[in-house]
Design a protein around this motif. Structure first.
Motif, PDB file in Angstrom:
ATOM      1  N   LEU A 180      10.923  15.220  21.402  1.00 23.13           N
ATOM      2  CA  LEU A 180       9.615  14.575  21.393  1.00 23.13           C
ATOM      3  C   LEU A 180       9.736  13.054  21.359  1.00 23.13           C
ATOM      4  CD1 LEU A 180       7.613  16.924  18.999  1.00 23.13           C
ATOM      5  CD2 LEU A 180       7.255  16.622  21.461  1.00 23.13           C
ATOM      6  N   LYS A 181      10.876  12.569  20.886  1.00 24.20           N
ATOM      7  CA  LYS A 181      11.100  11.115  20.835  1.00 24.20           C
ATOM      8  C   LYS A 181      11.501  10.549  22.193  1.00 24.20           C
ATOM      9  CE  LYS A 181      12.640  11.021  15.995  1.00 24.20           C
ATOM     10  NZ  LYS A 181      13.813  10.813  15.094  1.00 24.20           N
ATOM     11  N   ASN A 182      11.862  11.436  23.129  1.00 26.38           N
ATOM     12  CA  ASN A 182      12.281  10.969  24.451  1.00 26.38           C
ATOM     13  C   ASN A 182      11.067  10.442  25.213  1.00 26.38           C
ATOM     14  OD1 ASN A 182      13.414  10.505  26.919  1.00 26.38           O
ATOM     15  ND2 ASN A 182      13.916  12.636  27.357  1.00 26.38           N
ATOM     16  N   LYS A 183      11.027   9.151  25.462  1.00 29.51           N
ATOM     17  CA  LYS A 183       9.859   8.501  26.072  1.00 29.51           C
ATOM     18  C   LYS A 183       9.889   8.516  27.596  1.00 29.51           C
ATOM     19  CE  LYS A 183      12.091   3.942  25.860  1.00 29.51           C
ATOM     20  NZ  LYS A 183      12.027   2.573  25.311  1.00 29.51           N
ATOM     21  N   TYR A 184      10.958   9.019  28.186  1.00 30.70           N
ATOM     22  CA  TYR A 184      11.120   8.889  29.639  1.00 30.70           C
ATOM     23  C   TYR A 184      10.446   9.996  30.436  1.00 30.70           C
ATOM     24  CZ  TYR A 184      14.558   5.421  28.265  1.00 30.70           C
ATOM     25  OH  TYR A 184      15.166   4.334  27.697  1.00 30.70           O
ATOM     26  N   THR A 185      10.126  11.117  29.811  1.00 29.25           N
ATOM     27  CA  THR A 185       9.557  12.241  30.559  1.00 29.25           C
ATOM     28  C   THR A 185       8.530  12.997  29.736  1.00 29.25           C
ATOM     29  OG1 THR A 185      10.067  14.342  31.658  1.00 29.25           O
ATOM     30  CG2 THR A 185      11.505  13.698  29.844  1.00 29.25           C
ATOM     31  N   ASP A 186       7.489  13.474  30.420  1.00 26.36           N
ATOM     32  CA  ASP A 186       6.494  14.320  29.758  1.00 26.36           C
ATOM     33  C   ASP A 186       6.619  15.772  30.222  1.00 26.36           C
ATOM     34  OD1 ASP A 186       5.570  14.083  32.318  1.00 26.36           O
ATOM     35  OD2 ASP A 186       3.561  13.365  31.793  1.00 26.36           O
ATOM     36  N   PHE A 187       7.752  16.098  30.828  1.00 28.43           N
ATOM     37  CA  PHE A 187       7.996  17.491  31.190  1.00 28.43           C
ATOM     38  C   PHE A 187       8.428  18.234  29.926  1.00 28.43           C
ATOM     39  CE2 PHE A 187       8.738  17.434  36.092  1.00 28.43           C
ATOM     40  CZ  PHE A 187       7.480  16.870  36.260  1.00 28.43           C
ATOM     41  N   LYS A 188       7.406  18.646  29.184  1.00 34.10           N
ATOM     42  CA  LYS A 188       7.623  19.263  27.870  1.00 34.10           C
ATOM     43  C   LYS A 188       6.591  20.369  27.670  1.00 34.10           C
ATOM     44  CE  LYS A 188       8.675  14.621  26.060  1.00 34.10           C
ATOM     45  NZ  LYS A 188       8.255  13.553  25.129  1.00 34.10           N
ATOM     46  N   ILE A 189       7.041  21.498  27.150  1.00 33.99           N
ATOM     47  CA  ILE A 189       6.152  22.554  26.657  1.00 33.99           C
ATOM     48  C   ILE A 189       6.275  22.504  25.144  1.00 33.99           C
ATOM     49  CG2 ILE A 189       5.584  25.008  26.679  1.00 33.99           C
ATOM     50  CD1 ILE A 189       5.349  23.781  29.427  1.00 33.99           C
ATOM     51  N   VAL A 190       5.220  22.083  24.467  1.00 26.03           N
ATOM     52  CA  VAL A 190       5.319  21.809  23.028  1.00 26.03           C
ATOM     53  C   VAL A 190       4.242  22.550  22.238  1.00 26.03           C
ATOM     54  CG1 VAL A 190       6.352  19.543  23.413  1.00 26.03           C
ATOM     55  CG2 VAL A 190       3.877  19.737  23.212  1.00 26.03           C
ATOM     56  N   GLN A 191       4.552  22.764  20.979  1.00 25.41           N
ATOM     57  CA  GLN A 191       3.595  23.402  20.076  1.00 25.41           C
ATOM     58  C   GLN A 191       2.567  22.380  19.602  1.00 25.41           C
ATOM     59  OE1 GLN A 191       5.316  25.413  16.763  1.00 25.41           O
ATOM     60  NE2 GLN A 191       6.478  26.865  17.998  1.00 25.41           N
ATOM     61  N   LYS A 192       1.306  22.777  19.657  1.00 25.00           N
ATOM     62  CA  LYS A 192       0.236  21.926  19.134  1.00 25.00           C
ATOM     63  C   LYS A 192      -0.802  22.810  18.453  1.00 25.00           C
ATOM     64  CE  LYS A 192       0.662  17.923  22.137  1.00 25.00           C
ATOM     65  NZ  LYS A 192      -0.040  16.968  23.037  1.00 25.00           N
ATOM     66  N   LYS A 193      -1.573  22.187  17.575  1.00 27.16           N
ATOM     67  CA  LYS A 193      -2.621  22.916  16.874  1.00 27.16           C
ATOM     68  C   LYS A 193      -3.947  22.631  17.563  1.00 27.16           C
ATOM     69  CE  LYS A 193      -2.919  24.415  12.112  1.00 27.16           C
ATOM     70  NZ  LYS A 193      -2.655  24.067  10.693  1.00 27.16           N
ATOM     71  N   VAL A 194      -4.584  23.663  18.072  1.00 22.40           N
ATOM     72  CA  VAL A 194      -5.867  23.531  18.752  1.00 22.40           C
ATOM     73  C   VAL A 194      -6.858  24.471  18.082  1.00 22.40           C
ATOM     74  CG1 VAL A 194      -7.110  23.789  20.923  1.00 22.40           C
ATOM     75  CG2 VAL A 194      -4.751  22.933  20.940  1.00 22.40           C
ATOM     76  N   ASN A 195      -7.945  23.890  17.529  1.00 23.80           N
ATOM     77  CA  ASN A 195      -8.962  24.678  16.810  1.00 23.80           C
ATOM     78  C   ASN A 195      -8.342  25.546  15.718  1.00 23.80           C
ATOM     79  OD1 ASN A 195     -10.989  23.624  18.512  1.00 23.80           O
ATOM     80  ND2 ASN A 195     -10.581  25.216  20.045  1.00 23.80           N
ATOM     81  N   GLY A 196      -7.353  24.957  15.014  1.00 23.81           N
ATOM     82  CA  GLY A 196      -6.713  25.649  13.900  1.00 23.81           C
ATOM     83  C   GLY A 196      -5.684  26.675  14.296  1.00 23.81           C
ATOM     84  N   VAL A 223      17.836  13.949  29.199  1.00 22.23           N
ATOM     85  CA  VAL A 223      19.295  13.817  29.235  1.00 22.23           C
ATOM     86  C   VAL A 223      19.741  12.971  28.051  1.00 22.23           C
ATOM     87  CG1 VAL A 223      21.306  13.036  30.546  1.00 22.23           C
ATOM     88  CG2 VAL A 223      19.312  13.943  31.761  1.00 22.23           C
ATOM     89  N   GLN A 224      20.664  13.490  27.281  1.00 22.36           N
ATOM     90  CA  GLN A 224      21.183  12.771  26.117  1.00 22.36           C
ATOM     91  C   GLN A 224      22.694  12.616  26.246  1.00 22.36           C
ATOM     92  OE1 GLN A 224      20.912  14.673  22.167  1.00 22.36           O
ATOM     93  NE2 GLN A 224      19.903  12.813  21.451  1.00 22.36           N
ATOM     94  N   LEU A 225      23.168  11.405  26.029  1.00 25.48           N
ATOM     95  CA  LEU A 225      24.596  11.103  26.100  1.00 25.48           C
ATOM     96  C   LEU A 225      25.214  11.120  24.709  1.00 25.48           C
ATOM     97  CD1 LEU A 225      24.508   8.057  28.568  1.00 25.48           C
ATOM     98  CD2 LEU A 225      24.624  10.503  29.118  1.00 25.48           C
ATOM     99  N   MET A 226      26.470  11.537  24.626  1.00 22.33           N
ATOM    100  CA  MET A 226      27.220  11.496  23.367  1.00 22.33           C
ATOM    101  C   MET A 226      28.524  10.729  23.603  1.00 22.33           C
ATOM    102  SD  MET A 226      28.731  14.628  21.007  1.00 22.33           S
ATOM    103  CE  MET A 226      30.122  15.021  22.088  1.00 22.33           C
ATOM    104  N   ASN A 227      28.727   9.704  22.828  1.00 16.13           N
ATOM    105  CA  ASN A 227      29.983   8.930  22.852  1.00 16.13           C
ATOM    106  C   ASN A 227      30.305   8.340  24.222  1.00 16.13           C
ATOM    107  OD1 ASN A 227      30.409   9.562  20.161  1.00 16.13           O
ATOM    108  ND2 ASN A 227      31.731  11.300  20.609  1.00 16.13           N
ATOM    109  N   HIS A 228      29.278   8.023  24.995  1.00 15.20           N
ATOM    110  CA  HIS A 228      29.573   7.380  26.279  1.00 15.20           C
ATOM    111  C   HIS A 228      30.055   5.965  26.019  1.00 15.20           C
ATOM    112  CE1 HIS A 228      29.021   5.568  30.273  1.00 15.20           C
ATOM    113  NE2 HIS A 228      29.218   6.803  30.715  1.00 15.20           N
ATOM    114  N   PRO A 229      31.099   5.498  26.708  1.00 13.00           N
ATOM    115  CA  PRO A 229      31.661   4.174  26.396  1.00 13.00           C
ATOM    116  C   PRO A 229      30.677   3.018  26.557  1.00 13.00           C
ATOM    117  CG  PRO A 229      32.622   5.086  28.420  1.00 13.00           C
ATOM    118  CD  PRO A 229      31.865   6.179  27.766  1.00 13.00           C
ATOM    119  N   ASP A 230      29.625   3.206  27.370  1.00 14.59           N
ATOM    120  CA  ASP A 230      28.651   2.133  27.555  1.00 14.59           C
ATOM    121  C   ASP A 230      27.469   2.227  26.599  1.00 14.59           C
ATOM    122  OD1 ASP A 230      30.202   1.131  29.597  1.00 14.59           O
ATOM    123  OD2 ASP A 230      29.084   2.164  31.181  1.00 14.59           O
TER     124      ASP A 230
END
Length: 546
Positions: A180-196, A223-230
């Protein structure tokens, strides 16, 4: 200072060592681990039936048949295993590949059925594989002197605990909070509360959907990188540079991004003259939400979203650069992407394997690399999550390794297990697994490189508390049925069930007795489900034979 006697001993050792071993450098190792693909989906297996879009099931329609000229060639020049087994579903299969062990040791019985252990804070939680089985395949690589990268889907939390040097991950391991913190894409299926009421929402369109929480791993991917040299931090969301941020968009395809980072890693390690280990766990083959389609009807929507268009012609692939415009669920793909379907995913895998081969040739490493292609479990809508016959566990396995001087070629009528890849990799890398550390995989190297006619006498798998096992004559599935497997049926699955033992051979009866005696060793789901008494044992360090 070296004593004369020690120097003479060293000279004797090197004199006795085969000159081929002295001359050869360590081979690179690449594992391309596909997602939810049954053996029947690859033409090389010759099945008369395969899966059809949009929702799966059986078809013999040639228009839905994958085309895999590169994998076919690798299978004939290397080897393809006729009956390779994995687990029936993702997480246990990935635990088996990562550890070379079955669930009685790694404790991942099913996606939602994992053994518990007491963590450092004194709380009970699901046991991570790196705790239950601390000699991961990445630790094997490290002991062998290899640099390693993990690319793609993980299905495992704590990815920095497995021993890989670098990573490039698309969703499958990250938490909802992270994605949810990824600001680059809104291609997300997420849980939300609607009318309780808690519902799932497609953030791109605002539509309520009947699906499961998912973050896009194909188009406009997370896409998340781990330990990329840059990178400035251990974990970093990509795109992470002005150039990549400018180029990122609807046309960006997750599997392409993974491969770009894998090739960058290979280039860097090649220049540093380090052997490399690539563990590429692609999403390709897995169904996913088609963000380019607004069809939310479960019965008609596309199960396997389209890929970029690829075409095989004149012994090479060409790829159409995707052009996609629109927003909020209203998109125009301008005819630049494939039709949906698992056949398109497999075609794209073949294209990516071709890119691997081109890259290795360009680097001069094509004859110094072991390349293994396999999958985690059967196809969704057909075999995935099924303990019946061998629908859920029968996966493709191709080994292409010019550097091994293999004595076998083409289709091999043997049984093997994805756990065997762990042991095979350890032997290739020259790493000794301590005798005190139980490993269930059996190295394929003795079979592949000698005149040995058999690899295993039996192959085993599991589905939660259910067990499957087969040999040359008999298969016992997870629902308690027994089959005669001496002749392979056209659809790879319709084996005759054995109901009258007086009508089968003595070989069948003897093997059945043998298999029945093996099963209790692993049948501990109810009695040893999680952490053993006294906790998980400390293990001796891995050592290199080189």
């Amino acid at each position: 200072m070296i004593h004369t006697r020690s120097l003479l001993l060293l000279l004797v050792v090197f004199t006795l060592m085969p000159t081929s071993l002295l001359a050869k450098k360590k081979p690179n190792v690449i594992i391309f681990f596909a997602d939810d693909i049954s053996a029947r989906e690859l033409p090389i297996y010759g099945s008369s039936v395969w899966s059809k879009p949009p929702q799966g099931g059986n078809t013999s329609d040639p228009q839905y048949r994958a085309s895999t000229p590169v994998l076919d060639k690798m299978a004939t020049q290397g080897v393809v295993i006729k009956d390779a087994w994995s687990a029936t579903i993702c997480m246990p299969a990935r635990a088996m590949m990562m550890s070379g062990r079955y669930a009685h040791l790694h404790k991942w019985w099913h996606n939602k059925d994992k053994g518990k252990y007491t963590n450092e804070s004194g709380k009970k939680e699901s046991v991570p594989v790196y705790i239950s089985s601390p000699h991961t395949i990445a630790h094997v690589a490290k002991a062998g002197g290899y640099a390693s990268i993990w690319a793609g889907k993980t299905q495992m939390g704590g990815v920095n605990q497995f021993g890989f040097d670098e990573g490039v991950f698309t969703p499958g391991g990250q938490t909802q909070r992270e994605c949810l913190k990824n600001k680059y894409t809104d291609f997300k299926i997420v849980q939300k509360k609607v009318n309780g009421k808690r519902v799932l929402i497609n953030e791109d369109t605002g539509d309520e959907v009947n699906y499961y929480q998912q973050f896009g791993w194909y188009w406009k991917p997370h896409v998340q990188l781990m330990n990329h040299p840059d990178s400035k931090t251990k974990f970093e969301w990509w795109p992470n540079t002005p150039k990549s941020q400018k180029e990122y968009g609807l046309h960006t395809y997750g599997p392409d991004v993974e491969l770009d980072f894998v090739f960058d890693f290979m280039d860097r390690k090649h220049k540093q003259e380090e052997p490399f280990f690539v563990y590429h766990t692609t999403h390709l083959g897995h169904d996913g939400w088609d963000f380019f389609s607004r069809d939310i009807n479960k019965e008609t929507r596309n199960k396997w979203p389209a890929t970029p268009k690829v075409k095989w012609e004149n012994n090479k692939y060409t790829r159409t650069h995707p052009k996609i415009t629109g927003d909020n669920g209203d998109y125009n793909t301008h005819g630049t992407i494939s039709e949906p379907g698992i056949h398109s995913h497999i075609n794209y895998i073949d294209y990516q394997v071709w890119l691997y081969m081109q890259k290795l040739e360009e680097m001069g490493e094509d004859n110094n690399t072991v390349f293994i292609f396999c999958a985690d479990n059967g196809t969704s809508g057909y075999g995935k999550n099924s303990p019946a016959v061998q629908k859920g566990v029968h996966v493709p396995m191709i080994i292409y390794a010019p550097c091994l001087d293999m004595t076998k070629e083409g289709m091999q009528d043997i049984v093997a297990n994805t756990a065997d890849i762990y042991s095979t990799v350890a032997e290739v890398m020259g790493v000794q697994i301590p005798d005190s550390y139980e490993v269930n995989g059996v190295s394929l190297i003795p079979y592949l490189t000698t005149n040995k006619k058999e690899h295993r006498q039996w192959v085993y798998s599991y589905h939660q508390d259910k067990q499957l096992i087969r040999g040359k004559y008999v298969l016992i599935d997870g629902v308690g049925r027994t089959y005669d497997v001496t002749a392979q049926p056209d659809d790879l699955i319709s084996y005759p069930q054995i109901t009258d033992w007086s009508k089968v051979s003595e070989n069948h009866m003897n093997e059945n007795k043998k298999l029945q005696k093996i099963l209790p060793r692993f049948n501990v789901h109810d009695t040893e489900h999680g952490e053993p008494k006294g906790g998980f044992k400390d293990v001796k360090p891995l050592s290199s034979n080189n």
